[in-house]
Scaffold this active site. Structure first.
Site, mmCIF file in Angstrom:
data_model
loop_
_atom_site.group_PDB
_atom_site.id
_atom_site.type_symbol
_atom_site.label_atom_id
_atom_site.label_comp_id
_atom_site.label_asym_id
_atom_site.label_seq_id
_atom_site.Cartn_x
_atom_site.Cartn_y
_atom_site.Cartn_z
ATOM 1 C CD GLU A 94 -30.577 -20.001 -2.414
ATOM 2 O OE1 GLU A 94 -31.435 -18.958 -3.003
ATOM 3 O OE2 GLU A 94 -30.725 -20.982 -2.325
ATOM 4 C CD GLU A 140 -36.335 -22.360 1.108
ATOM 5 O OE1 GLU A 140 -36.216 -21.676 -0.055
ATOM 6 O OE2 GLU A 140 -35.832 -23.132 1.291
#
Length: 756
Positions: free
Chosen positions: A350, A630
């Site tokens: 990502e 996260e």
């Protein structure tokens, strides 16, 4: 600049890592070299040498921009490197242009060939110039790099190394030519932001053997970069290094990487070899080493941390070691994700410039480091992408997602609250941090375009509830497989964000003297506020009655005084019902502590900040985290990685509370943008007995240090000459401050610091 160079490519692919060279002689009869300047860029990433000496220590040049419309170039003074006979050598890697991007497996989304563009201008003593430029007269050849990709890593065969290509007289066996490729030089723009460089070197902390017999190395810190290797073994021996952020039950935890291989491979020459894979980077704390010849020693490996070159300006410390470690985690998470663009995470498939993350985190970033140029550069790409996408600010900038299959659960691509609001919030945050209206001037059209687009998306009732929203993304009560399934009503979150952006834009227009736009956005903000209260507020209760909606409504100024008082009390009540554990996601987390403080519940904010049970800011610290995660529970208490497909151990967004720590715990906040005037107002609590914070402002260094001894609070502050301020302490009248040091000891109410 007048461009004479062409973008050139090697006549063969050479495994995606070709070498390019041009040998030349300086023209005679013009005297000594007065100045030599190299301008350099690439479709890919490029490194340059003159006669074997590196042109700079920059990495991954020219970084990642919106290549369709902007390719940045770097300029170097190379006066001391040119000689009568000189070779300009370039090494190319895939980088963001030609490598993998995104989680769909695709690569080279921008099309076109890898290429290099260089223009060397030599100015002689008599004023004449000589140009050496990339064109089809250059030669190209193979390098020792057999594979390179930002996600997957780099393979280097030391047996193929031969630095002779960098020097005059190289025969060029196995080399071939180059050719010009189509390229529009109108895309070329200078860097606004800083280059990527090496910024730290970390030694090995521990070498161990996993339960399955694998050799593991721990550097003690989750970082972004690579491992520098020094090794000697039989020629042809292959050493493999796989990277990961965590261990899971004693083994390398690679599942969160998804398809990213994060693996470097080195083939040994038989002599002493040194390897640095400068065409890739990894997010890691641990590495698994296979194929090492003989005994692996700690001194054989060094972790090199890379990132955009930023100046540290803000500091914080307190009497609580866990809180100090959390703040350090925020710092390391920011540095690891500020690699040319502000990315969400640095390790998996990502590493994209998600707009929601930086919208949440920009105030903290602007305090910790001078990010004015870095984020201003990124905002240029945001504007470009927006202009070419019907005014939509995408989920990521640069918006490579537009080339990929759009996830069905994201709906039709459109403007999205908090994420797209980065177009307004980030410029405003930079203005507040550094006091320069230039960023607002540059971004005004982008800011206005976003707010007007949101206005076009409102329902007949005047609220924003009709298109896809991330909402309070990663609410800890959402299921791991559905991070958008939050408690907070998405229309409430979106309309609150729309109001904040409209309010900021009206203030921006006023600052810039744009009276018509000021009136337009004042009216629009008033309409949004009225619609929010009409549709979502009843007797102080905000629709969906959860911590995030109250936090946004309070901090954004959406409520009337009586409703705000109720909302503050209800927010404190909900926090207590949750056991002072976190119940907010991306939208609410940056604002909940301020909402509690603003409504007289600072003690509750401290309870939230210092809670150690999951979910909380300090839970990851108790689990050994060295960066911000996260998810609140990226790792479960039993040491198992969160079962969700999307789990990173280095995401800065949830560290946005550090902004509140600097202002409220540390007690340092701007009264005027750029700290031209300063508020010194520490609010002790949570059992802390001392805290200190400092900031290098545009006007000089500001510092605040306080200590609490029983009911006696001592505050030492210092302001630069020419900067005034206010000292505000509990139970005392405000005290005017001017430049210089001040020390005050005051008796405070016994409830201060009582929360433990």
């Amino acid at each position: 600049m007048t461009w004479h160079a062409q973008m050139i490519a090697a006549d063969e692919a050479f495994d995606g890592a070709p070498l390019l060279r041009r040998e030349f002689a300086l023209e005679e009869g013009h005297g000594a070299v007065a100045r030599a300047t190299l301008t350099l860029t690439a479709q890919g990433v490029v490194e340059a040498w003159l006669n074997g000496r590196p042109v700079s220590e920059d990495l991954l040049t020219p970084g990642w921009s919106s290549y369709e419309w902007r390719l940045r170039y770097a300029t170097y003074d190379v006066t001391d490197l040119v000689e009568p006979a000189t070779v300009l050598g370039l090494a190319l890697g895939k980088g963001w242009f030609g490598g993998r991007l995104g989680w769909t497996g695709g690569a080279a989304w921008y099309g076109g060939a890898q290429g290099a563009f260089a223009q060397l201008e030599v100015v002689f003593a008599d004023g004449s110039t000589q140009l050496i430029v990339t064109d089809d007269a250059w030669a190209s050849g193979p390098s020792a790099v057999l594979a390179n990709d930002l996600y997957d890593g780099e393979t280097i065969d030391a047996r193929l190394r031969d630095d002779a290509w960098k020097l005059p007289g190289f025969a060029g066996e196995g080399w071939t030519g180059t050719h010009a490729i189509e390229f529009d030089t109108a895309k070329l723009q200078p860097y606004i932001g800083p280059a990527v460089t090496r910024w730290a070197a970390l030694p090995v902390q521990e070498i161990s053997t996993s339960p399955s017999g694998k050799t593991l190395v721990d550097f003690g810190q989750n970082l972004v970069g690579w491992i520098k290797v020094r090794v000697q073994g039989p020629a042809g021996t292959e050493v493999t290094i796989r990277h990961a952020e965590v261990l899971e039950h004693g083994e390398l935890g690679v599942r969160p990487l998804r398809s990213a291989q994060a693996t470097d491979r080195y083939i040994l020459s038989g002599g002493v070899d040194e390897f640095e894979p400068t065409f890739t980077f990894h997010g890691f704390r641990y590495a698994e080493i296979t194929g090492w010849p003989g005994e692996l020693k700690a001194e054989d490996l060094t972790a090199i941390a890379i990132g955009s070159e930023l100046t540290r300006i803000g500091e914080f410390s307190s009497s609580d070691p866990l809180l100090n470690q959390f703040h350090e985690n925020v710092v390391w998470g920011m540095r690891g994700n500020f690699v040319d663009v502000p990315t969400d995470c640095p390790q998996r498939d990502e590493r994209l410039g998600w707009t929601g993350d930086i919208a949440a985190f920009a105030p903290t970033a602007a305090y910790l480091y001078d990010v004015d140029a870095f984020l201003s550069d990124w905002l240029v790409d945001l504007d470009l992408e927006q202009r070419h996408n019907d005014g939509i600010v995408g989920f990521v900038i640069p918006d490579v997602l537009k080339y990929m299959p759009h996830p069905a659960d994201f709906g039709k691509p459109n403007t999205t609250a908090l994420w797209s609001d980065a177009a307004v919030w980030v410029p405003w945050d930079l203005y507040e941090a550094y006091g320069d209206t230039a960023v607002l001037e540059r971004q005004f059209d982008s800011m206005a375009s976003h707010v007007r687009r949101v206005k076009s998306l409102l329902s007949p009732a005047g609220v924003w509830d009709g298109n896809f929203q991330f909402g309070d993304w990663l609410d800890p009560d959402a299921p791991p497989e559905d991070p958008a399934k939050a408690k907070a009503d998405k229309g409430v979150v979106a309309t609150a964000c729309a109001y904040r952006s409209a309010r900021i834009l009206a203030d921006t227009a006023a600052l810039l003297g744009r009276t018509a736009e000021q009136a337009e956005f004042e009216a629009h903000a008033a309409d949004l506020r009225a619609a929010f209260n009409r549709e979502y507020v009843s007797g102080g209760v905000v629709l969906s009655d959860c911590t995030t909606v109250y936090s946004l409504a309070i901090v954004f100024g959406l409520l009337d005084p009586a409703d705000e008082e109720f909302a503050g009390d209800r927010l404190a009540e909900l926090a207590a019902e949750a056991g002072y554990r976190i119940s907010t996601g991306f939208a609410g987390t940056p604002f909940i502590a301020d909402a509690l403080t603003q409504t007289g519940h600072t003690d509750v904010a401290y309870r939230l900040l210092l809670e150690k049970e999951c979910p909380s800011w300090l839970y990851p610290v108790t689990m050994g985290a060295t960066t911000v995660w996260e998810r609140w529970d990226s790792m479960l208490p039993d040491g198992t990685i969160n079962p969700g497909e999307m789990t990173s151990f280095n995401h800065y967004a949830l560290g946005a509370v550090a902004d509140w720590m600097h202002r409220v715990v540390g007690g340092l906040a701007p009264l005027k943008p750029g700290y031209a005037s300063v508020l010194v107002a520490p609010q002790p609590g949570g059992g802390l007995t001392e805290a200190a914070t400092s900031l290098e402002t545009r006007h000089g260094r500001v510092s605040v240090r306080w200590s609490l001894d029983g009911d006696l609070l001592t505050v030492d502050a210092e302001l630069p000459e020419g900067v005034d301020g206010i000292l505000r302490l509990p139970g005392r009248e405000d005290q005017r401050l001017s430049g210089g040091p001040v020390s005050v000891t005051a008796e405070v109410h016994s409830s201060v610091g009582a929360v433990r």
